[in-house]
Design a protein around this motif. Structure first.
Motif, PDB file in Angstrom:
ATOM      1  N   HIS A  87       0.812  -1.220   0.000  1.00  0.00           N
ATOM      2  CA  HIS A  87       0.000   0.000   0.000  1.00  0.00           C
ATOM      3  C   HIS A  87       0.844   1.268   0.000  1.00  0.00           C
ATOM      4  O   HIS A  87       0.293   2.368  -0.046  1.00  0.00           O
ATOM      5  N   SER A 113      -7.192   1.061  -1.041  1.00  0.00           N
ATOM      6  CA  SER A 113      -7.693   0.799   0.310  1.00  0.00           C
ATOM      7  C   SER A 113      -7.268   1.829   1.341  1.00  0.00           C
ATOM      8  O   SER A 113      -7.931   1.981   2.371  1.00  0.00           O
ATOM      9  N   PRO A 129     -10.023   5.616   0.445  1.00  0.00           N
ATOM     10  CA  PRO A 129     -11.297   5.135  -0.108  1.00  0.00           C
ATOM     11  C   PRO A 129     -12.301   6.228  -0.458  1.00  0.00           C
ATOM     12  O   PRO A 129     -13.423   5.921  -0.847  1.00  0.00           O
ATOM     13  N   ASP A 158      -5.463  -2.770  -2.356  1.00  0.00           N
ATOM     14  CA  ASP A 158      -4.232  -1.984  -2.279  1.00  0.00           C
ATOM     15  C   ASP A 158      -3.340  -2.361  -3.447  1.00  0.00           C
ATOM     16  O   ASP A 158      -3.741  -3.121  -4.333  1.00  0.00           O
ATOM     17  N   ALA A 204      -8.255  -5.678   1.267  1.00  0.00           N
ATOM     18  CA  ALA A 204      -9.434  -5.033   0.700  1.00  0.00           C
ATOM     19  C   ALA A 204     -10.195  -4.310   1.802  1.00  0.00           C
ATOM     20  O   ALA A 204     -10.261  -4.781   2.940  1.00  0.00           O
ATOM     21  N   ILE A 205     -10.743  -3.161   1.439  1.00  0.00           N
ATOM     22  CA  ILE A 205     -11.677  -2.429   2.286  1.00  0.00           C
ATOM     23  C   ILE A 205     -12.970  -2.294   1.492  1.00  0.00           C
ATOM     24  O   ILE A 205     -12.943  -2.048   0.284  1.00  0.00           O
ATOM     25  N   GLY A 262      -7.694  -4.608   6.424  1.00  0.00           N
ATOM     26  CA  GLY A 262      -8.256  -5.353   5.302  1.00  0.00           C
ATOM     27  C   GLY A 262      -7.510  -6.589   4.878  1.00  0.00           C
ATOM     28  O   GLY A 262      -7.898  -7.245   3.917  1.00  0.00           O
ATOM     29  N   GLY A 298      -7.225  -9.884  -1.197  1.00  0.00           N
ATOM     30  CA  GLY A 298      -8.302  -8.907  -1.239  1.00  0.00           C
ATOM     31  C   GLY A 298      -9.450  -9.314  -2.129  1.00  0.00           C
ATOM     32  O   GLY A 298     -10.621  -9.157  -1.767  1.00  0.00           O
TER      33      GLY A 298
END
Length: 463
Positions: A103, A223, A226, A245, A251-252, A333, A346
């Motif tokens: 990220h 991520s 957002p 990311d 993942a978000i 995430g 993710g």
């Protein structure tokens, strides 16, 4: 020189901290440590990367280092980190190397290693690689050097893995038809694989930030940012949004109303669905010390234990393997489904989340509401001796007193930064004002007792 490996591989500014020379040396050392000792066959390594431009020269260095030790190298090209881990496992490779800083912004890059089976390394293996950097080694010659080949088609095998895994696990040949999702791909490694898997399973897909140019990875997207995804979900009237990311191992989510659904909430949703089907091993989930106390309350009220580890998904995975658990992760995430993957994934997490939505008919916001976040205050205390945070008598006493005062409905966490002389003071309590007061009191004790020089703490609050 300090320890090279951090919480997830070796990272630094590409071509300054993380140079081609270091990448080559790390690859040589890793081949000696991770390769099968005394193997009578040629060893095989897979190498992948995210789209950063620096990944190109670092990939060349890693490939050269591996091949120079006699390892046959297969270059996969741009692929998510969990995709490379899957291919290492599925293809019986002896090791894998992923060039990514996850990220982090583009000037950074990193190297993640996987051992046979697609597992991340433990501390002992990382220490052995660092020690091997200083050791002489016998160089093969002639036909004994490694061969290098390219296999970009293996990326499609990873997409097939995502699709087939979801269909196998749900046992209902489930379809995502009728669900509209916005994918924020962070201009990263998942820009091709994630949309392909979601569409094959029937979802209507809207893509944003899916055009990597080598410099725009994680650039105000994905991520860690957002906000654009939240706007896009509302604009397109989507059922949900998913932000990956840069290397797509986390993942978000965003619900239809634009609200964030973090890793804690996704873990809770999956835990309850798995428990209902009798699939949650040990009736427990594994999370880190950073997970919100609201997750504990939500799951314990439903008969599911919450086990905590140090920060870092590899610590989560180790606890899952040791205890036989199959669900865990981090609030940022990283969600690990151990029966299905050897690391956070993710896209797989998002697909499983959508499968629960499809099966239950419930919107994401309703599913996520099971977790009521406890107000959390985080204060970063800089310029302190972080190494004494667990041994200074006054700090230890202050933490004990704060925990006793908060009781079972609150908690205190003091965590030294992995890269700076900073101690992070986190307090959770249902009373936000009390959380802040306790956090500020503890931060003052840390600043006074551990200070390297006079400074003023910086604070942030999260709900």
């Amino acid at each position: 020189m300090g320890r090279l490996f951090g919480s997830d591989g070796v990272r630094g500014r590409a071509n300054q901290d993380l140079t081609a020379e270091l990448a080559l040396d790390l690859a040589v050392a890793a081949s000696h440590v991770l390769g099968e000792s005394g193997a009578q066959r040629r060893l095989k390594a897979l190498v992948g990367r995210d789209p950063r431009i620096s990944g190109q020269f670092l990939e060349c260095a890693v490939v050269a280092g591996l091949a120079s030790t006699g390892v046959d190298v297969v270059r996969v090209g741009v692929i998510p980190t969990p995709g490379l881990a899957h291919l290492v496992r599925a293809g019986g490779a002896d090791l894998g190397v992923m060039l990514t800083a996850s990220h982090n912004p583009m000037p950074e890059n990193g190297i993640k290693f996987f051992r046979a089976g697609g597992w991340k390394l433990d501390d002992a293996a990382e220490d052995a690689i660092e020690a091997q950097l200083l050791e002489p080694w016998q160089r093969p010659m002639g036909a004994a050097v490694g061969r290098v080949s390219d296999a970009p088609q293996l990326v499609e095998e990873y997409v097939h893995h995502l699709v087939s895994t979801l269909r196998t696990v749900t046992q209902d040949n489930i379809s995502l038809v009728g669900l509209k999702v916005v994918l924020d791909l962070a201009n990263g490694a998942g820009h091709r694989t994630a949309p392909a898997a979601f569409r094959e399973l029937g979802a209507e897909v809207v893509v944003i930030n899916g055009k990597p140019d080598g410099t725009n990875i994680n650039d105000r997207c994905g991520s860690t940012h957002p906000e654009e995804l939240q706007r896009a979900v509302l604009e397109h009237g989507a059922d949900l949004g998913i932000a990956l990311d840069g290397d797509a191992d986390r993942a978000i989510a965003v619900a239809a109303d634009g609200e964030i659904v973090d890793g804690d909430q996704m873990i809770a949703i999956l835990a309850l669905a798995m428990q209902e089907r009798g699939l949650l091993k040990g009736r427990a989930v594994v999370v880190t010390s950073m997970s919100n106390l609201g997750l504990d309350h939500a799951l314990k009220d439903r008969g599911i234990d919450v086990i905590r580890t140090d920060v870092g998904d590899r610590h989560v995975m180790r606890a899952m393997r040791d205890g036989g658990y199959n669900l865990g992760g981090e609030p940022v995430g990283h969600v690990i489904l151990r029966d299905l993957a050897t690391t956070g994934d993710g896209a797989l997490t998002a697909l499983m989340l959508m499968a629960v939505m499809s099966d239950s008919g419930a919107p994401l916001a309703e599913l996520a509401s099971v977790v009521q976040r406890i107000p959390q205050v985080l204060i970063n205390v800089p310029d302190v001796d972080k190494h004494r945070v667990e041994t200074d008598a006054d700090v230890v006493a202050a933490v004990a007193a704060a925990n006793a005062a908060l009781g079972a409905r609150g908690r205190v966490l003091l965590r030294p930064s992995g890269t700076e002389q900073v101690v992070r003071v986190m307090v959770e309590c249902e009373d936000a004002e009390r959380s802040r007061a306790v956090a500020e009191g503890l931060a003052a004790v840390v600043a006074e007792r551990l200070t390297l020089r006079t400074t003023t703490p910086r604070s942030t609050a999260r709900g």
